[in-house]
Design a protein around this motif. Sequence first.
Motif, PDB file in Angstrom:
ATOM      1  N   ASN A   7     -14.825  -8.612   8.387  1.00  0.00           N
ATOM      2  CA  ASN A   7     -15.586  -7.576   7.674  1.00  0.00           C
ATOM      3  C   ASN A   7     -15.120  -6.168   8.060  1.00  0.00           C
ATOM      4  OD1 ASN A   7     -17.660  -6.681   5.938  1.00  0.00           O
ATOM      5  ND2 ASN A   7     -19.105  -6.475   7.654  1.00  0.00           N
ATOM      6  N   LEU A   8     -13.811  -6.035   8.360  1.00  0.00           N
ATOM      7  CA  LEU A   8     -13.292  -4.735   8.792  1.00  0.00           C
ATOM      8  C   LEU A   8     -12.079  -4.297   7.982  1.00  0.00           C
ATOM      9  CD1 LEU A   8     -13.669  -5.157  12.672  1.00  0.00           C
ATOM     10  CD2 LEU A   8     -14.980  -3.616  11.188  1.00  0.00           C
ATOM     11  N   SER A   9     -12.019  -4.752   6.729  1.00  0.00           N
ATOM     12  CA  SER A   9     -10.888  -4.402   5.861  1.00  0.00           C
ATOM     13  C   SER A   9     -10.698  -2.909   5.701  1.00  0.00           C
ATOM     14  CB  SER A   9     -11.108  -4.955   4.453  1.00  0.00           C
ATOM     15  OG  SER A   9     -10.985  -6.326   4.446  1.00  0.00           O
ATOM     16  N   ASP A  10     -11.783  -2.164   5.796  1.00  0.00           N
ATOM     17  CA  ASP A  10     -11.672  -0.720   5.560  1.00  0.00           C
ATOM     18  C   ASP A  10     -11.191   0.016   6.800  1.00  0.00           C
ATOM     19  OD1 ASP A  10     -13.950  -1.395   6.950  1.00  0.00           O
ATOM     20  OD2 ASP A  10     -15.127   0.278   6.163  1.00  0.00           O
ATOM     21  N   ARG A  11     -11.049  -0.683   7.924  1.00  0.00           N
ATOM     22  CA  ARG A  11     -10.711  -0.013   9.178  1.00  0.00           C
ATOM     23  C   ARG A  11      -9.367  -0.433   9.749  1.00  0.00           C
ATOM     24  NH1 ARG A  11     -11.309   3.885   9.980  1.00  0.00           N
ATOM     25  NH2 ARG A  11     -11.850   4.061   7.812  1.00  0.00           N
ATOM     26  N   THR A  12      -9.034  -1.743   9.632  1.00  0.00           N
ATOM     27  CA  THR A  12      -7.900  -2.283  10.380  1.00  0.00           C
ATOM     28  C   THR A  12      -7.107  -3.293   9.553  1.00  0.00           C
ATOM     29  OG1 THR A  12      -7.255  -3.206  12.542  1.00  0.00           O
ATOM     30  CG2 THR A  12      -9.178  -4.196  11.472  1.00  0.00           C
ATOM     31  N   GLY A  13      -5.924  -3.651  10.035  1.00  0.00           N
ATOM     32  CA  GLY A  13      -5.142  -4.708   9.413  1.00  0.00           C
ATOM     33  C   GLY A  13      -4.045  -4.207   8.490  1.00  0.00           C
ATOM     34  N   SER A  14      -3.881  -2.898   8.407  1.00  0.00           N
ATOM     35  CA  SER A  14      -2.901  -2.397   7.444  1.00  0.00           C
ATOM     36  C   SER A  14      -2.280  -1.100   7.949  1.00  0.00           C
ATOM     37  CB  SER A  14      -3.622  -2.167   6.101  1.00  0.00           C
ATOM     38  OG  SER A  14      -2.823  -1.410   5.245  1.00  0.00           O
ATOM     39  N   LEU A  15      -0.987  -0.973   7.731  1.00  0.00           N
ATOM     40  CA  LEU A  15      -0.271   0.246   8.117  1.00  0.00           C
ATOM     41  C   LEU A  15      -0.327   1.218   6.928  1.00  0.00           C
ATOM     42  CD1 LEU A  15       1.431   1.542  10.348  1.00  0.00           C
ATOM     43  CD2 LEU A  15       3.443   0.475   9.358  1.00  0.00           C
ATOM     44  N   THR A  16      -1.458   1.901   6.825  1.00  0.00           N
ATOM     45  CA  THR A  16      -1.727   2.761   5.670  1.00  0.00           C
ATOM     46  C   THR A  16      -2.411   4.033   6.166  1.00  0.00           C
ATOM     47  OG1 THR A  16      -2.154   0.754   4.388  1.00  0.00           O
ATOM     48  CG2 THR A  16      -2.902   2.829   3.426  1.00  0.00           C
ATOM     49  N   PRO A  17      -2.010   5.178   5.683  1.00  0.00           N
ATOM     50  CA  PRO A  17      -2.676   6.408   6.097  1.00  0.00           C
ATOM     51  C   PRO A  17      -4.184   6.329   5.849  1.00  0.00           C
ATOM     52  CG  PRO A  17      -0.661   6.950   4.937  1.00  0.00           C
ATOM     53  CD  PRO A  17      -0.864   5.464   4.786  1.00  0.00           C
ATOM     54  N   GLY A  18      -4.951   6.802   6.818  1.00  0.00           N
ATOM     55  CA  GLY A  18      -6.402   6.751   6.702  1.00  0.00           C
ATOM     56  C   GLY A  18      -7.020   5.573   7.421  1.00  0.00           C
TER      57      GLY A  18
END
Lengths: 467, 467
Positions: free
Chosen positions: A367-378
Amino acid sequence: MQTLIQSVLTLQHNRLQTVDVLLDDEQIHTIAPAGTLSPLPQQQVISGQDKLLLPGFVNGHTHSSQVWQRGLIPQLPLELWLANVFDSTPQQVEQFYWGAVSTAVDTLLSGGTCLMDHAYLIPGQERETIDALVRGYQDVGIRAVIAPLIQDLPFTAGLPSGCLLPQSSSPRSASQWLDLMEILIAEFHDPDCGIYIGLGPTGFHRCSDELLQGCAELSDRHQLCYHTHLLETRAQHQLAQERYGISAVEHLYQLGCLGSRTSLAHGVWIDDTDIELLASTGATLVHNPVSNLRLGSGLAPVLKGLQAGLNISFGCDGAASNDAQNLLEVIKLGTILHTVSDPDYKNWLTPEQALQMATVGGAKGVNLSDRTGSLTPGMDADLVLYNLNHPSLLPRTNPLQLLVLGRPTEVVESVWVKGKPIVKQGQMMTIDIHTLHNALRHHAVEISLFSPQHRAVESHYHQVMLH
Amino acid sequence: MQTLIQSVLTLQHNRLQTVDVLLDDEQIHTIAPAGTLSPLPQQQVISGQDKLLLPGFVNGHTHSSQVWQRGLIPQLPLELWLANVFDSTPQQVEQFYWGAVSTAVDTLLSGGTCLMDHAYLIPGQERETIDALVRGYQDVGIRAVIAPLIQDLPFTAGLPSGCLLPQSSSPRSASQWLDLMEILIAEFHDPDCGIYIGLGPTGFHRCSDELLQGCAELSDRHQLCYHTHLLETRAQHQLAQERYGISAVEHLYQLGCLGSRTSLAHGVWIDDTDIELLASTGATLVHNPVSNLRLGSGLAPVLKGLQAGLNISFGCDGAASNDAQNLLEVIKLGTILHTVSDPDYKNWLTPEQALQMATVGGAKGVNLSDRTGSLTPGMDADLVLYNLNHPSLLPRTNPLQLLVLGRPTEVVESVWVKGKPIVKQGQMMTIDIHTLHNALRHHAVEISLFSPQHRAVESHYHQVMLH
């Protein structure tokens, strides 16, 4: 302080690319073509030469206190193994602290920045147990979701035809557990510090509908992850038929327990209809391939699940059923195991897909897709820098394939969690690793294998499952 | 010089025991109850405290030159993967030297003291290739059996219905290969130096009966190991039916190729009748679980084989199909994989059984039962001392289970081969490891994936195997 990682290899849009990456305090600030970001004064500059930068993996399912039971319990099917796990579970709060520290360190040094601890609780010291885990994770500096393992049915109720066995009473009723969860959420759920509480009913097999549903209600109200075991074994599959007459997945669905915040560990025995239903709800399946083989649980239908659009992440499971807590090992086995279920190689997992499951898929599962798991600005800077010069990543061929299909060892050079450096030059920055190792070397676990409970369950298991 | 290892944990008669072990030059001299052997002047004394001493493992099947192809070739079924292996095989003698050195080092540092190199040959430089391998193994100091990969049928003849594809000619006839093997045996077979030549026809699928039989005759005459691939894939199983109308095992038996010096790599597609026949001949099956999953070859019937009395050992297979050469990884997977084929846990492999397969079983598979694989007075001192204080082997539970079911890393403290110390304090004593790593870092492999040959084979494979 800002950190600039110059000319580093990354996986962007499923392709290897060399880029400059700027971290700004807690977050990823900018990703730009290599050589385009010039260092400014007061920026820390890191050379990305011969390095690979990936988002941190998420260990989607473990039980941290089982660190003390690593190497202890023989290979047995889950139901028999569990009797021995209960009989040898540590009972000191301090052991739970070190279990969390050890699990966090193993996670970080194998490429992870976040874990889901489906946490055992010391009876009568539930609050103190969670407090110890939180201290452990905060001391190390990893992002952690703690879902206390709760159940209101006795162990033997979780076995097919288990009603024939002597029943112990449960320490708490469903409503008492739910009251306790309210207290734990209020005290410990702290997203700003990277600590999250989840709802963790053990599994349908040892939980009443009231408890399963009450957890779903709390998960909805507080917007928390709902994490539970699902159809890990053939015995659980058989139990669901006995108890509900329908699939356990359908039952959970009817109770309102399945949604995009739900993650389900194992799912070895889900069928095609279950897969469709799970995919339609947006739930996540956490695949634990090492544990599934170690306990002889079977092969989860991972390729079918992915083809149906089901989100699937990876988990180590606890150290009593996977005597290591190494995410790279789990990802490797999870990448190659499913060739046995499908001869058409076009369906086999690629290293790129496996990394996607371990990062984006893992973040969704907690439930943390909006915070972690991706190398994306923000996004939060939860990042791992790998040393491609390490002998276990030579010769110079495909670094992703070497990382996923090789046996990388000590390749994690740096780790950031929410922008904070936790590992540098392969060394833990936040804790004294020797204190941890001394604790592991000298604390004792009460070893009590093959108790009368085990023997009673074994005889029952033979009769019900193997004849 | 004698070496006394005092009070060290060992596995004796399937039980953990603490003993004193005395090594005398090349051999194991005495094993006595702990504390009963007093050090004599001029003996080197090693404390066994917090250590585990085991016979060295045997890597029963690898292709050392594939070190250069580690991480290179995507996951494909063997038949398509092979086209890419051929197209990217190194062509410089020096690369074969470093491939041997690298494979030897990885073997030693993961608990092995002996390996079977089913060795590729540079066309036209066969003698020079073997010379480079021998130099590599002798420089490192490992015990090595080198079985040159020879075949007299073209690649496409090894595919079911492959006669439909364009055929290349073979570089040598059967009798020319056999003449060459006589020369290689005379020059390189040198048991006193720990270097052995074996007969290594690639497999029935790419060898004429004349070559298969001629190798058996040479194996008998010189008492050498006979090593060949057997029914690794479903395609090979189908080919045997097309070509012989009987099982490939039965065919090899009728040719006189099966005996106690025969070891057969893979055997994924052998059936119950094949198992009985193989067991009756005293042949060895080499199980390569990582490679079998990586190439989607399937699950070898290991539990059935063991129950039938078939000797089974472990192999890493080459680094192009197992992107690591770590014996502990292979043994772990080989120990837990077969739970999926048998729900009765009484049949599952224990760590003790797996270690027996990797040592005694491995030695038999390379025709060296009388020299290595056992901690017994009179046997050569091929021994590995593990550091039980290493974090990856904590906490103190069952050291065998931690070693086999955990993910041990850098736990090999000392290795002796024929009594000579090759590894001390985890470091190679015989070669400069940095030179090896520099070679791996800077030599280039010609990368040529998905050639016209690959595409032709792929189209054929789809038609024959997937429709």
